[in-house]
Design an enzyme around this catalytic site. Structure first.
Site, PDB file in Angstrom:
ATOM      1  N   LYS A 110      -8.233  -1.185  44.830  1.00 51.89           N
ATOM      2  CA  LYS A 110      -7.341  -0.751  43.746  1.00 51.89           C
ATOM      3  C   LYS A 110      -6.682   0.576  44.117  1.00 51.89           C
ATOM      4  CE  LYS A 110      -7.587  -3.793  40.240  1.00 51.89           C
ATOM      5  NZ  LYS A 110      -8.867  -4.372  39.975  1.00 51.89           N
ATOM      6  N   LYS A 189      -5.410 -14.074  49.047  1.00 50.22           N
ATOM      7  CA  LYS A 189      -6.177 -14.591  47.909  1.00 50.22           C
ATOM      8  C   LYS A 189      -5.263 -14.669  46.676  1.00 50.22           C
ATOM      9  CE  LYS A 189      -9.239 -12.266  44.636  1.00 50.22           C
ATOM     10  NZ  LYS A 189      -9.147 -12.728  43.430  1.00 50.22           N
ATOM     11  N   LYS A 192      -3.808 -12.318  40.125  1.00 54.05           N
ATOM     12  CA  LYS A 192      -2.806 -11.799  39.201  1.00 54.05           C
ATOM     13  C   LYS A 192      -2.201 -10.514  39.745  1.00 54.05           C
ATOM     14  CE  LYS A 192      -6.139 -12.375  36.312  1.00 54.05           C
ATOM     15  NZ  LYS A 192      -7.104 -12.824  35.315  1.00 54.05           N
TER      16      LYS A 192
HETATM   17  P1  ADP Z   1      -7.487 -11.881  39.507  1.00 54.32           P
HETATM   18  O1  ADP Z   1      -7.852 -11.600  40.955  1.00 54.32           O
HETATM   19  O2  ADP Z   1      -6.343 -12.796  39.409  1.00 54.32           O
HETATM   20  O3  ADP Z   1      -7.306 -10.617  38.710  1.00 54.32           O
HETATM   21  P2  ADP Z   1      -9.968 -12.073  38.159  1.00 54.32           P
HETATM   22  O4  ADP Z   1     -10.410 -10.878  38.943  1.00 54.32           O
HETATM   23  O5  ADP Z   1      -9.714 -11.910  36.707  1.00 54.32           O
HETATM   24  O6  ADP Z   1      -8.690 -12.671  38.889  1.00 54.32           O
HETATM   25  O7  ADP Z   1     -11.015 -13.236  38.423  1.00 54.32           O
HETATM   26  C1  ADP Z   1     -11.605 -14.070  37.430  1.00 54.32           C
HETATM   27  C2  ADP Z   1     -12.544 -15.056  38.088  1.00 54.32           C
HETATM   28  O8  ADP Z   1     -11.808 -15.953  38.934  1.00 54.32           O
HETATM   29  C3  ADP Z   1     -13.590 -14.413  39.007  1.00 54.32           C
HETATM   30  O9  ADP Z   1     -14.801 -15.137  38.936  1.00 54.32           O
HETATM   31  C4  ADP Z   1     -12.969 -14.517  40.370  1.00 54.32           C
HETATM   32  O10 ADP Z   1     -13.897 -14.484  41.401  1.00 54.32           O
HETATM   33  C5  ADP Z   1     -12.269 -15.858  40.276  1.00 54.32           C
HETATM   34  N1  ADP Z   1     -11.108 -15.859  41.154  1.00 54.32           N
HETATM   35  C6  ADP Z   1      -9.987 -15.124  41.020  1.00 54.32           C
HETATM   36  N2  ADP Z   1      -9.109 -15.382  41.999  1.00 54.32           N
HETATM   37  C7  ADP Z   1      -9.697 -16.316  42.781  1.00 54.32           C
HETATM   38  C8  ADP Z   1      -9.297 -17.005  43.969  1.00 54.32           C
HETATM   39  N3  ADP Z   1      -8.119 -16.803  44.518  1.00 54.32           N
HETATM   40  N4  ADP Z   1     -10.155 -17.901  44.511  1.00 54.32           N
HETATM   41  C9  ADP Z   1     -11.352 -18.138  43.935  1.00 54.32           C
HETATM   42  N5  ADP Z   1     -11.782 -17.539  42.822  1.00 54.32           N
HETATM   43  C10 ADP Z   1     -10.981 -16.627  42.252  1.00 54.32           C
END
Ligand code: ADP
Ligand code: TRP
Length: 320
Positions: A110, A189, A192
């Protein structure tokens, strides 16, 4: 066995969230006592607009319930409706070594992406540990990116137990390998925060646009292509049957099959897969206050479970 996970209400849910978290939660909810929460305290660490945060919480509740979270089987609630988690986070913070948190990838990433370093961002893993430990969770389904947070949680729980007695349950992460990291439209990856997502509940036009934007190499229509080096293929595999995957592999290797064709096939898969969920979501959206009341009722159940552990912790550390 108690299963728990949380998801941040920080934007429109995408395929990474679905395969990395939502589907596991739905699959696991019949295998034990299941807890799921919307991590709105965590979302505050990146200072969202209050109105947007409220809206995202509602959207996430709609998304999860329409994707199969059953409120009779899963205690589904909003993190901030059980503020006791902050008390446990404080107590855990007092035993958390600075060095452990300084090594956290999420914080370092971050910072590298230009977020200013607030204390909440730094202690994020401590609040996450409190989420998990407060409900005496055994299994925590998450994506691979959360692995280190689970290790920090375990370290803190072990340290706490060594100092104060055997009170906290040591949790295990549950990270299915085949969906470990869903790639985004740019090959990183899907996230969001990287603006590379394919939304689950976008309009037809939005989803199609995202799929068409997936980055590929620039091989022409007639050239043979390497499926294993292609993001479109990687995402297609998540939706298709083994036979369909094999067919697509042959298409790539055979030539005369363009990335445009593969993208259209992928779009069709995504669109039909989420069709029943889209319908359910529209029904739920017709009574949002009713849905939020159900979440509050679930928070009461979560609170009852939290009280059991927190009383023991307060006693152990000398607060009572
Ligand atoms: P983002 O990275 O979009 O902000 P979050 O951090 O809110 O997503 O993640 C919410 C859940 O979804 C977590 O359990 C995270 O590990 C899973 N997750 C998010 N992005 C991925 C991805 N690209 N592949 C697999 N799991 C993911
Ligand atoms: N940090 C998690 C994420 O960004 C969300 C989260 C907060 C969580 N508390 C949790 C996940 C507890 C599992 C368990 O994805």
């Amino acid at each position: 066995m108690r299963i728990l996970t949380g998801i941040q209400p920080s934007g429109t849910p995408h395929l990474g969230n679905y395969f990395g978290a939502m589907r596991q939660v739905c699959d696991l909810q019949s295998k034990g006592e299941s807890f799921l929460f919307i991590a709105d305290y965590h979302a505050l660490t990146v200072s969202p607009d209050p109105k947007a945060l409220r809206q995202n919480v509602v959207n996430l509740a709609l998304d999860f319930i329409s994707c199969g979270v059953d409120l009779d089987k899963t205690v589904f609630f909003r993190q901030s409706e059980v503020p006791e988690v902050c008390e446990l986070a404080w107590i855990l913070g007092t035993i958390a070594p600075m060095g452990l948190l300084e090594r956290a990838h999420s914080y370092k990433d971050k910072l590298a992406k230009g977020f200013s370093a607030n204390v909440g961002l730094f202690t994020y893993p401590v609040l996450m540990a409190a989420d998990i430990l407060l409900y005496q969770s055994n299994l925590v389904p998450v994506g691979k990116d959360q692995k280190q947070h689970l290790e920090i949680t375990r370290d803190l729980a072990i340290k706490f137990n060594n100092e104060y007695g055997d009170i906290l349950t040591i949790p295990e992460a549950y990270i299915p390998e085949e969906v470990a990291i869903v790639p985004g439209t740019d090959g990183q990856k899907m996230s969001k925060s990287y603006g590379n997502v394919i939304p689950i509940f976008g309009t037809e036009k939005e989803i199609k646009k995202a799929v068409m934007n997936i980055v590929t190499d620039c091989k022409g229509l007639e050239e043979k292509k390497d499926p294993d080096a292609c993001n479109v293929f990687a995402i297609y595999k998540l939706f298709a049957t083994p036979e369909e995957v094999q067919k697509m592999r042959e298409n790539y290797l055979g030539g005369n099959y363009g990335y445009g064709h593969a993208k259209l096939a992928l779009f069709e898969k995504i669109w039909t897969c989420f069709e029943p969920m889209r319908r359910r979501r529209a029904e739920l959206a017709a009574d949002i206050p009713g849905m939020m009341k159900l979440l509050s009722r679930n928070a009461e159940k979560a609170r009852a479970a939290a009280d059991v552990l927190l009383s023991k912790v307060r006693e152990a550390v000398g607060l009572r």
